[in-house]
Motif scaffolding. Structure first.
Motif, short mmCIF file in Angstrom:
data_model
loop_
_atom_site.label_atom_id
_atom_site.label_comp_id
_atom_site.label_asym_id
_atom_site.label_seq_id
_atom_site.Cartn_x
_atom_site.Cartn_y
_atom_site.Cartn_z
N ASP A 1 0.84 -1.20 0.00
CA ASP A 1 0.00 0.00 0.00
C ASP A 1 0.88 1.25 0.00
OD1 ASP A 1 0.98 0.17 2.53
OD2 ASP A 1 -0.87 -0.45 3.53
N LYS A 2 0.22 2.39 -0.03
CA LYS A 2 0.93 3.66 -0.13
C LYS A 2 1.90 3.86 1.05
CE LYS A 2 -0.43 8.35 -0.43
NZ LYS A 2 -1.55 9.31 -0.43
N ASP A 3 1.43 3.49 2.27
CA ASP A 3 2.27 3.67 3.45
C ASP A 3 3.57 2.86 3.36
OD1 ASP A 3 0.47 5.38 4.50
OD2 ASP A 3 -0.46 3.92 5.87
N THR A 4 3.44 1.65 2.80
CA THR A 4 4.64 0.82 2.65
C THR A 4 5.62 1.46 1.67
OG1 THR A 4 3.24 -1.11 3.03
CG2 THR A 4 5.44 -1.53 2.18
N VAL A 5 5.08 2.05 0.61
CA VAL A 5 5.95 2.72 -0.36
C VAL A 5 6.69 3.87 0.33
CG1 VAL A 5 6.04 4.04 -2.50
CG2 VAL A 5 4.51 2.08 -2.31
N VAL A 6 5.96 4.64 1.14
CA VAL A 6 6.58 5.76 1.87
C VAL A 6 7.71 5.23 2.75
CG1 VAL A 6 6.23 7.49 3.67
CG2 VAL A 6 4.52 7.21 1.85
N ARG A 7 7.42 4.11 3.44
CA ARG A 7 8.40 3.57 4.38
C ARG A 7 9.65 3.06 3.66
NH1 ARG A 7 9.46 -1.16 7.19
NH2 ARG A 7 7.94 -2.30 5.96
N ILE A 8 9.47 2.27 2.61
CA ILE A 8 10.67 1.72 1.96
C ILE A 8 11.43 2.80 1.19
CG2 ILE A 8 9.92 -0.70 1.91
CD1 ILE A 8 9.03 -0.39 -0.90
N ALA A 9 10.71 3.83 0.75
CA ALA A 9 11.41 4.95 0.10
C ALA A 9 12.31 5.65 1.12
CB ALA A 9 10.40 5.93 -0.50
N ARG A 10 11.78 5.82 2.32
CA ARG A 10 12.60 6.49 3.34
C ARG A 10 13.80 5.62 3.73
NH1 ARG A 10 9.01 7.88 7.36
NH2 ARG A 10 9.47 5.94 8.43
N LEU A 11 13.55 4.31 3.90
CA LEU A 11 14.65 3.40 4.24
C LEU A 11 15.73 3.42 3.17
CD1 LEU A 11 12.67 0.33 5.64
CD2 LEU A 11 14.31 1.71 6.92
N SER A 12 15.32 3.62 1.93
CA SER A 12 16.28 3.62 0.82
C SER A 12 16.80 5.02 0.50
CB SER A 12 15.62 3.04 -0.44
OG SER A 12 14.96 1.85 -0.16
N ARG A 13 16.38 5.99 1.27
CA ARG A 13 16.78 7.39 1.06
C ARG A 13 16.43 7.86 -0.35
NH1 ARG A 13 17.40 6.23 5.76
NH2 ARG A 13 19.01 7.02 7.15
N ILE A 14 15.22 7.50 -0.77
CA ILE A 14 14.74 7.96 -2.06
C ILE A 14 13.61 8.96 -1.82
CG2 ILE A 14 13.53 7.29 -4.18
CD1 ILE A 14 14.92 4.55 -3.93
N ALA A 15 13.76 10.17 -2.35
CA ALA A 15 12.71 11.18 -2.19
C ALA A 15 11.62 10.91 -3.21
CB ALA A 15 13.31 12.57 -2.40
N MET A 16 10.36 10.88 -2.77
CA MET A 16 9.27 10.64 -3.72
C MET A 16 8.17 11.69 -3.54
SD MET A 16 8.82 6.55 -4.06
CE MET A 16 7.77 6.80 -5.48
N GLU A 17 7.68 12.21 -4.67
CA GLU A 17 6.57 13.14 -4.63
C GLU A 17 5.31 12.38 -4.22
OE1 GLU A 17 6.94 16.32 -5.17
OE2 GLU A 17 9.04 16.20 -5.82
N ASP A 18 4.38 13.08 -3.57
CA ASP A 18 3.16 12.44 -3.10
C ASP A 18 2.37 11.77 -4.23
OD1 ASP A 18 3.59 12.89 -0.51
OD2 ASP A 18 2.13 14.54 -0.28
N ASP A 19 2.31 12.49 -5.38
CA ASP A 19 1.48 11.93 -6.46
C ASP A 19 2.15 10.76 -7.17
OD1 ASP A 19 3.42 13.30 -7.74
OD2 ASP A 19 2.08 14.73 -8.78
N ALA A 20 3.41 10.46 -6.81
CA ALA A 20 4.08 9.31 -7.41
C ALA A 20 3.88 8.04 -6.57
CB ALA A 20 5.58 9.59 -7.56
N LEU A 21 3.32 8.19 -5.38
CA LEU A 21 3.25 7.05 -4.46
C LEU A 21 2.27 5.97 -4.94
CD1 LEU A 21 3.37 8.99 -1.06
CD2 LEU A 21 5.23 7.70 -2.15
N GLU A 22 1.06 6.40 -5.31
CA GLU A 22 0.06 5.42 -5.76
C GLU A 22 0.54 4.64 -6.98
OE1 GLU A 22 -2.40 4.08 -4.53
OE2 GLU A 22 -3.20 5.44 -2.99
N PRO A 23 1.00 5.36 -8.03
CA PRO A 23 1.50 4.63 -9.21
C PRO A 23 2.63 3.66 -8.84
CG PRO A 23 1.27 6.96 -9.72
CD PRO A 23 1.01 6.83 -8.26
N MET A 24 3.52 4.07 -7.93
CA MET A 24 4.63 3.20 -7.52
C MET A 24 4.09 1.95 -6.83
SD MET A 24 7.78 2.41 -7.40
CE MET A 24 8.73 3.83 -7.91
N ALA A 25 3.07 2.14 -5.97
CA ALA A 25 2.49 0.99 -5.27
C ALA A 25 1.93 0.00 -6.29
CB ALA A 25 1.40 1.46 -4.31
#
Lengths: 95, 487
Positions: free
Chosen positions: A4-28
């Motif tokens: 889900d979106k929260d997981t994407v936020v979490r693994i992006a932070r763990l990987s030090r990857i900055a992601m725009e909010d509107d990119a989260l859903e498509p990434m999930a």
């Protein structure tokens, strides 16, 4: 497995990857697609099969305990954003 | 202190503690675990770094076979299971002193499995602490935060040096036991030469896992206190962390699984990471490294090559030299001391030698603040002095003076005995003359003695010894006095 979106936020932070909010859903969605595809592998019954670590029978190569001089400090630091008196210098990190 | 006696006294009742230790022991090797860069301590910053340690693109790790041997030897000394197949994993986290962004470690399949360490407690009883596992991993570099106000400085000399992480079961029940465990582990590592055990230089560091419970209850939730670099800090951190947990529980709170830091100055532990930053290391097998497989015959050969370990040596000292458990324990704790003692006692009385080493010699070393390796008196020289006591050349008391002179001058016992004329007078004629003189000078004391005040014997011996300048053989003086006074 579903991401889900929260997981994407979490693994992006763990990987030090900055992601725009509107990119989260498509990434999930994209990640879920990849996982679903890989998931097909679980159809194979691997009960009691040792994990395969390579296509050829090879053993871990080992080195003798012989020390050699390290890389010249100047060369080592050549690509550092900043160096000071032999140290790498990075933004202040304090836990 | 008995094995299960430690309790934290809370507001309403007592609590037990359960402690497990994770010890990081730096492997003694010339080169690093996965590169050929040297490991020597104290070099100029970033002078012992290979391109592998700096994680330059395209660099591949190649394992140092000596580090593997060291880990296996340590496992064998801990009476542990050796895993003939083990796997290296990547433990992922970001920190400036970890250039690859992951530490190569072992997670689900470590090189060494379950083992044990036997502790000798102060009351003479023993307790066995289980070892859960030992795995090989690489150390990180060093971040220096106080060198510049505006930035952190990174030195990668230590990055990639081999570490053994030795994890114990939560079997430890008091701060004292934790201290004994750490000292025992250090002693074993030093005996087999796999880690120098130097806590000041960081070759041995401990994390402690502490939980509290009401006696008889299940284990409580634990907290980990990280990076303790002395036995004293380990013991103190356990004490204050257990007290903190008891206070939280008694106030109706819950203990949260977390990592904490020990502040020695304030004597407290503090939370280290906020919850959202909780560990998520995403371990996975390192694709750069095949599984490590060991030949069982080679493992057995390494087992046969292990030196005598502290427990076995202690038992032998007690059986062969008639030493007490306490003396034997003190003498075997450091390999160098045990070897010194064995050299002193060769062909001599074990208890005498033990008294000289643990009493007189340790006293002198402590005063000078040096270790046995720097002892100004060699084992052979101390042995020669003990021989002079045994053959009656010097009295026990004079021998202590000779020893002090040996410490300060570096000369041997015979030279000092001659120079300072400390040779004991055993000559009967000479002693008799002294005895006669003392008796003639003190007619009132002689009358008292003969009238029944036999306790005066000690006074007479003292007078004769004084008259001889401390050189008369006390046994001969006693005999001569008895003959004169009783007669």
């Amino acid at each position: 497995m579903s991401i889900d979106k929260d997981t994407v936020v979490r693994i992006a932070r763990l990987s030090r990857i900055a992601m725009e909010d509107d990119a989260l859903e498509p990434m999930a969605e994209e990640l879920n697609g990849i996982l679903a595809w890989v998931e097909q592998l679980s159809e194979v019954d691997t009960e009691g099969v040792e994990p395969m670590t390579g296509a050829i029978a090879a053993t871990l190569p080992q080195r003798d305990d012989d020390a050699e001089a390290g890389t010249a400090t100047d060369d080592l630091l050549a690509n550092a954003p900043e160096a000071d008196d032999g140290f790498f210098v990075v933004p202040k990190v304090v836990e | 202190m008995s094995a299960d006696g430690y309790r934290v006294r809370g507001r309403d009742g007592e609590w037990e503690i359960a402690v497990g230790l994770e010890v990081h022991a730096q492997v003694i090797s010339e080169a690093k675990l996965f590169s050929s860069a040297p490991t020597a301590f104290g070099a100029e910053p970033n002078t012992q770094v290979s391109l592998v340690d700096a994680a330059m693109p395209g660099m591949l790790p190649v394992i140092n076979r000596h580090c593997v041997t060291q880990a296996v030897r340590t496992g064998l000394a801990l009476e542990a299971e050796i895993n003939l197949t083990s796997v290296f994993d990547r433990k992922n986290y970001f920190y400036p002193d970890l250039p690859p962004g992951y530490q190569i470690s072992q997670y689900s399949r470590p090189i060494v499995g379950e083992g044990r360490v036997v502790l000798d407690l102060e009351d003479g009883s023993q307790r066995t602490i289980g070892i859960t596992r030992l795995h090989l991993e690489m150390d990180a570099g060093k971040s220096i935060h106080d060198r510049r106000a505006d930035a952190t400085c990174v030195d990668l000399n230590r990055a990639g040096v081999a570490l053994m992480e030795i994890v114990s079961e939560p079997d430890i029940r008091s701060p004292e036991e934790a201290g004994i465990y750490l000292r025992k582990l250090r002693s074993i590592l030093r005996y087999i030469g796999t880690c120098d055990g130097n806590m000041e230089q960081g070759s041995l560091r401990a994390d402690v896992n502490v939980s509290v419970r009401r006696p008889g209850d299940e284990l409580g939730t634990r907290c980990e206190v990280k990076n303790l670099n002395s036995v004293r800090f380990v013991m103190r951190a356990i004490e204050v962390e257990a007290e903190r947990q008891v206070a939280v529980r008694e106030d109706g709170g819950e203990i949260e699984l977390e990592t904490r830091l020990f502040d020695a100055e304030r004597g407290e532990t503090r939370s280290m990471r906020s919850k959202e930053e909780a560990h998520d290391y995403r371990y996975f097998p390192d694709p750069d490294l095949l599984p490590l497989t060991l030949d069982p015959a080679w493992v057995e050969a390494e087992r046969a090559r292990l030196p005598e370990l502290p427990d076995a040596r202690k038992a032998r000292f007690m059986a062969d030299y008639g030493l007490s458990a306490y003396d034997a324990g003190v003498l075997v704790a450091e390999r160098e001391i045990a070897e010194y003692f064995e050299a002193v006692t060769a062909g001599r009385d074990g208890k005498q030698a033990a008294n000289w080493v643990t009493g007189t010699l340790f006293g002198a070393l402590n005063r000078a603040g040096i270790g046995i390796e720097q002892s100004p008196v060699s084992a052979a020289a101390l042995g020669a002095l003990i021989d002079r006591v045994a053959d009656g050349t010097v009295s026990n008391r004079a021998a202590k003076d000779v020893f002090e002179a040996m410490v300060s001058t570096g000369k041997d016992a015979d030279a000092i005995i001659e120079e300072q004329a400390l040779r004991q007078v055993s000559d009967e004629g000479a002693i008799e003359a002294l005895v006669n003189q003392v008796i003639a000078d003190n007619p009132d004391k002689v009358a008292d003695f003969r009238g029944g005040k036999t306790k005066l014997m000690g006074w007479f011996v003292g007078q004769v010894m004084k008259a001889s300048g401390g050189k008369a053989n006390p046994k001969a003086v006693n005999q001569a006095l008895r003959a004169k006074l009783d007669g």
